[in-house]
Design a protein around this motif. Sequence first.
Motif, PDB file in Angstrom:
ATOM      1  N   GLU A  19      43.946 -28.309 -86.107  1.00 12.91           N
ATOM      2  CA  GLU A  19      42.699 -28.859 -86.638  1.00 12.91           C
ATOM      3  C   GLU A  19      42.257 -28.126 -87.902  1.00 12.91           C
ATOM      4  OE1 GLU A  19      39.828 -28.689 -83.526  1.00 12.91           O
ATOM      5  OE2 GLU A  19      40.601 -30.466 -82.479  1.00 12.91           O
ATOM      6  N   SER A  20      42.446 -26.813 -87.935  1.00 18.38           N
ATOM      7  CA  SER A  20      41.988 -26.019 -89.072  1.00 18.38           C
ATOM      8  C   SER A  20      42.824 -26.257 -90.321  1.00 18.38           C
ATOM      9  CB  SER A  20      42.032 -24.530 -88.715  1.00 18.38           C
ATOM     10  OG  SER A  20      41.227 -24.250 -87.590  1.00 18.38           O
ATOM     11  N   LEU A  21      44.127 -26.463 -90.136  1.00 21.52           N
ATOM     12  CA  LEU A  21      45.034 -26.500 -91.281  1.00 21.52           C
ATOM     13  C   LEU A  21      45.448 -27.898 -91.715  1.00 21.52           C
ATOM     14  CD1 LEU A  21      47.223 -23.463 -90.236  1.00 21.52           C
ATOM     15  CD2 LEU A  21      45.559 -23.537 -92.096  1.00 21.52           C
ATOM     16  N   SER A  22      45.385 -28.866 -90.812  1.00 22.76           N
ATOM     17  CA  SER A  22      45.787 -30.219 -91.192  1.00 22.76           C
ATOM     18  C   SER A  22      44.851 -30.794 -92.245  1.00 22.76           C
ATOM     19  CB  SER A  22      45.830 -31.133 -89.966  1.00 22.76           C
ATOM     20  OG  SER A  22      44.559 -31.183 -89.337  1.00 22.76           O
ATOM     21  N   GLU A  23      43.573 -30.438 -92.178  1.00 21.95           N
ATOM     22  CA  GLU A  23      42.622 -30.946 -93.174  1.00 21.95           C
ATOM     23  C   GLU A  23      42.801 -30.289 -94.532  1.00 21.95           C
ATOM     24  OE1 GLU A  23      38.686 -28.264 -92.158  1.00 21.95           O
ATOM     25  OE2 GLU A  23      39.087 -30.029 -90.928  1.00 21.95           O
ATOM     26  N   LYS A  24      43.625 -29.217 -94.585  1.00 20.33           N
ATOM     27  CA  LYS A  24      43.952 -28.568 -95.861  1.00 20.33           C
ATOM     28  C   LYS A  24      45.275 -29.066 -96.419  1.00 20.33           C
ATOM     29  CE  LYS A  24      40.304 -25.965 -95.907  1.00 20.33           C
ATOM     30  NZ  LYS A  24      39.256 -26.116 -96.955  1.00 20.33           N
ATOM     31  N   GLY A  25      45.830 -30.088 -95.778  1.00 18.68           N
ATOM     32  CA  GLY A  25      47.043 -30.696 -96.297  1.00 18.68           C
ATOM     33  C   GLY A  25      48.336 -30.211 -95.677  1.00 18.68           C
ATOM     34  N   PHE A  26      48.245 -29.371 -94.650  1.00 19.57           N
ATOM     35  CA  PHE A  26      49.447 -28.871 -93.990  1.00 19.57           C
ATOM     36  C   PHE A  26      49.796 -29.750 -92.790  1.00 19.57           C
ATOM     37  CE2 PHE A  26      47.561 -24.972 -95.845  1.00 19.57           C
ATOM     38  CZ  PHE A  26      48.611 -24.610 -96.674  1.00 19.57           C
ATOM     39  N   THR A  27      51.086 -29.877 -92.522  1.00 24.61           N
ATOM     40  CA  THR A  27      51.569 -30.560 -91.330  1.00 24.61           C
ATOM     41  C   THR A  27      52.074 -29.507 -90.349  1.00 24.61           C
ATOM     42  OG1 THR A  27      52.217 -32.517 -92.582  1.00 24.61           O
ATOM     43  CG2 THR A  27      53.240 -32.218 -90.423  1.00 24.61           C
ATOM     44  N   ILE A  28      51.545 -29.527 -89.143  1.00 22.82           N
ATOM     45  CA  ILE A  28      51.844 -28.490 -88.163  1.00 22.82           C
ATOM     46  C   ILE A  28      52.902 -28.973 -87.177  1.00 22.82           C
ATOM     47  CG2 ILE A  28      50.870 -26.854 -86.509  1.00 22.82           C
ATOM     48  CD1 ILE A  28      49.696 -26.711 -89.357  1.00 22.82           C
ATOM     49  N   VAL A  29      53.974 -28.205 -87.068  1.00 21.44           N
ATOM     50  CA  VAL A  29      54.979 -28.420 -86.034  1.00 21.44           C
ATOM     51  C   VAL A  29      54.744 -27.355 -84.971  1.00 21.44           C
ATOM     52  CG1 VAL A  29      57.440 -28.486 -85.482  1.00 21.44           C
ATOM     53  CG2 VAL A  29      56.622 -29.363 -87.689  1.00 21.44           C
ATOM     54  N   LYS A  30      54.583 -27.775 -83.705  1.00 22.63           N
ATOM     55  CA  LYS A  30      54.158 -26.855 -82.655  1.00 22.63           C
ATOM     56  C   LYS A  30      55.291 -26.523 -81.693  1.00 22.63           C
ATOM     57  CE  LYS A  30      50.894 -29.871 -81.961  1.00 22.63           C
ATOM     58  NZ  LYS A  30      49.765 -30.642 -81.406  1.00 22.63           N
ATOM     59  N   ALA A  31      55.267 -25.273 -81.216  1.00 19.37           N
ATOM     60  CA  ALA A  31      56.205 -24.819 -80.194  1.00 19.37           C
ATOM     61  C   ALA A  31      55.440 -23.963 -79.199  1.00 19.37           C
ATOM     62  CB  ALA A  31      57.338 -24.013 -80.822  1.00 19.37           C
ATOM     63  N   LYS A  32      55.780 -24.071 -77.917  1.00 20.11           N
ATOM     64  CA  LYS A  32      55.027 -23.368 -76.874  1.00 20.11           C
ATOM     65  C   LYS A  32      55.586 -21.994 -76.538  1.00 20.11           C
ATOM     66  CE  LYS A  32      57.407 -25.658 -72.990  1.00 20.11           C
ATOM     67  NZ  LYS A  32      58.333 -26.460 -73.827  1.00 20.11           N
ATOM     68  N   ASP A  33      56.773 -21.658 -77.055  1.00 17.61           N
ATOM     69  CA  ASP A  33      57.336 -20.324 -76.847  1.00 17.61           C
ATOM     70  C   ASP A  33      58.421 -20.071 -77.886  1.00 17.61           C
ATOM     71  OD1 ASP A  33      59.894 -21.389 -75.844  1.00 17.61           O
ATOM     72  OD2 ASP A  33      58.796 -21.856 -74.005  1.00 17.61           O
ATOM     73  N   GLY A  34      58.967 -18.848 -77.855  1.00 17.52           N
ATOM     74  CA  GLY A  34      59.954 -18.469 -78.855  1.00 17.52           C
ATOM     75  C   GLY A  34      61.232 -19.272 -78.788  1.00 17.52           C
ATOM     76  N   GLU A  35      61.666 -19.612 -77.584  1.00 19.48           N
ATOM     77  CA  GLU A  35      62.897 -20.388 -77.445  1.00 19.48           C
ATOM     78  C   GLU A  35      62.770 -21.768 -78.081  1.00 19.48           C
ATOM     79  OE1 GLU A  35      64.233 -20.590 -73.431  1.00 19.48           O
ATOM     80  OE2 GLU A  35      64.840 -18.474 -73.351  1.00 19.48           O
ATOM     81  N   GLU A  36      61.634 -22.419 -77.844  1.00 10.37           N
ATOM     82  CA  GLU A  36      61.424 -23.734 -78.437  1.00 10.37           C
ATOM     83  C   GLU A  36      61.320 -23.627 -79.960  1.00 10.37           C
ATOM     84  OE1 GLU A  36      58.419 -27.618 -78.154  1.00 10.37           O
ATOM     85  OE2 GLU A  36      58.037 -25.849 -76.900  1.00 10.37           O
ATOM     86  N   ALA A  37      60.657 -22.587 -80.438  1.00 15.64           N
ATOM     87  CA  ALA A  37      60.533 -22.382 -81.886  1.00 15.64           C
ATOM     88  C   ALA A  37      61.901 -22.164 -82.522  1.00 15.64           C
ATOM     89  CB  ALA A  37      59.626 -21.184 -82.168  1.00 15.64           C
ATOM     90  N   LEU A  38      62.743 -21.386 -81.861  1.00 14.12           N
ATOM     91  CA  LEU A  38      64.073 -21.128 -82.380  1.00 14.12           C
ATOM     92  C   LEU A  38      64.904 -22.409 -82.432  1.00 14.12           C
ATOM     93  CD1 LEU A  38      65.764 -18.745 -83.412  1.00 14.12           C
ATOM     94  CD2 LEU A  38      66.667 -18.485 -81.090  1.00 14.12           C
ATOM     95  N   ALA A  39      64.739 -23.243 -81.421  1.00 10.95           N
ATOM     96  CA  ALA A  39      65.446 -24.526 -81.409  1.00 10.95           C
ATOM     97  C   ALA A  39      64.989 -25.413 -82.558  1.00 10.95           C
ATOM     98  CB  ALA A  39      65.220 -25.227 -80.063  1.00 10.95           C
ATOM     99  N   ILE A  40      63.678 -25.417 -82.834  1.00 13.06           N
ATOM    100  CA  ILE A  40      63.145 -26.218 -83.943  1.00 13.06           C
ATOM    101  C   ILE A  40      63.702 -25.721 -85.275  1.00 13.06           C
ATOM    102  CG2 ILE A  40      61.029 -26.739 -85.239  1.00 13.06           C
ATOM    103  CD1 ILE A  40      59.559 -26.766 -82.516  1.00 13.06           C
ATOM    104  N   LEU A  41      63.742 -24.410 -85.443  1.00 14.84           N
ATOM    105  CA  LEU A  41      64.289 -23.841 -86.678  1.00 14.84           C
ATOM    106  C   LEU A  41      65.764 -24.194 -86.845  1.00 14.84           C
ATOM    107  CD1 LEU A  41      62.596 -20.318 -86.538  1.00 14.84           C
ATOM    108  CD2 LEU A  41      62.186 -22.062 -88.280  1.00 14.84           C
TER     109      LEU A  41
END
Length: 309
Positions: A19-41
Motif C-alpha cells: 500500500e505504501s509503495l504502489s502509490e509511488k509507482g512501484f510494483t510489489i512482488v511478495k514472498a512469505k519466506d526466504g525459500e519462496e523469495a529465492l525461487a522468485i529470483l
Amino acid sequence: MMHLLAVDDESINLMIIEESLSEKGFTIVKAKDGEEALAILNQGDHSFYAIILDRLMPKMDGIELLRKIKRSEKWRDIPVIFQTAMSGISDMTEGLDSGAFYYLTKPYSRAVLVTIVQTAVEHYIKLIKAKEDLHKGMGALRHLTKGEFRIKTIRESHELAPLLANACPDPERVLTGIMEILNNAIEHGNLGITYQEKTELHNNDKLMEEIFNRLELPEYKDKFVQVLFDKDGEKITIVIKDQGKGFDWQKYLSLQAMTKNAFKTHGRGIFMARKLSFDDLTYLDNGATAVITILMNQETSDLLTDFQE
C-alpha cells in the motif's frame, strides 16, 4: 515499471509495504519466506530495483537469503533493505557483513519506508548506469600508471569514476566506492552541504536542485576536486582533494557511526566504501583529502575486515 521484492512471513507487513509503495509507482512482488523469495529470483521474470527483507522468518531466514543474494553475480548489486526488530550492534554487524545496506526497525512509519526505498532505488539506478560505462572501450586504462584530473560537478564525478575503476584490477568492486568519495568531495567539501542540510534536502527531494544552485554561486562555482592516480607494482593510490573545510571523518568510519546511521538515508557512504570497495581509506587535512589504497594482489589482502571501531 519498477519491481520491488518484499519478503516477510507476516501478511500484514506485506500489505503495508504494498500500500505504501504502489502509490509511488512501484510494483510489489511478495514472498512469505526466504525459500519462496529465492525461487522468485531464480525464475527471472522481473528485474528488481530493491529487496525489502524481513530478518526473522521460517524455512530460510533473512540473513541466509541475504548471503545467497550477495554471493550471486546476478543479484548482488540489488540494494537490500533489512527489516528487523533486532537493533543491537552485534545484530547490525552481522547484517552489514552479510551485505545489507539499509535497515528499518519495526514498527516504522510509511513515510520512512518510502524515503528509504526511493533512496535505495536511486542508488541502484546510478550504479547500473556507471557499470554500463565500465564496458565502453576503456580496457586500455588498465595500463594507466599516473594521472591527474579536476572535476567540479556530480556529472563529471560519474564520468570519472568508471575511468578510474577501469584502471584497477577489479573495476566493479571499486566503482561504487570511488563514486561515493568523489560525490562526498563535491557535495560536502566544495559545496558545503552539511549532514543536516542533506537530510532535509533529501527528505524534500531537493538535493540535486540545491547542488545545481550552489554550483552557480560565486563562492562555489570556481572550486574543483583534484584527483591524483598512482599505480606501482604493489598498490594503487587515489588521492581525492576538495577545497572545503574538512569534516570529522573518523566518526563516519567507525562501526558505531555505521550502526547509528544504518537506519538513515545517508551518513554511511564512506564506511561502506572502505568496507566493500577498498583495501584502505583514510583522510588527511582535517578530512579535505581522501587517500584510497587498492592492493594489486587481491588474494593477499586481508584489510577489508580490519576496521576502526
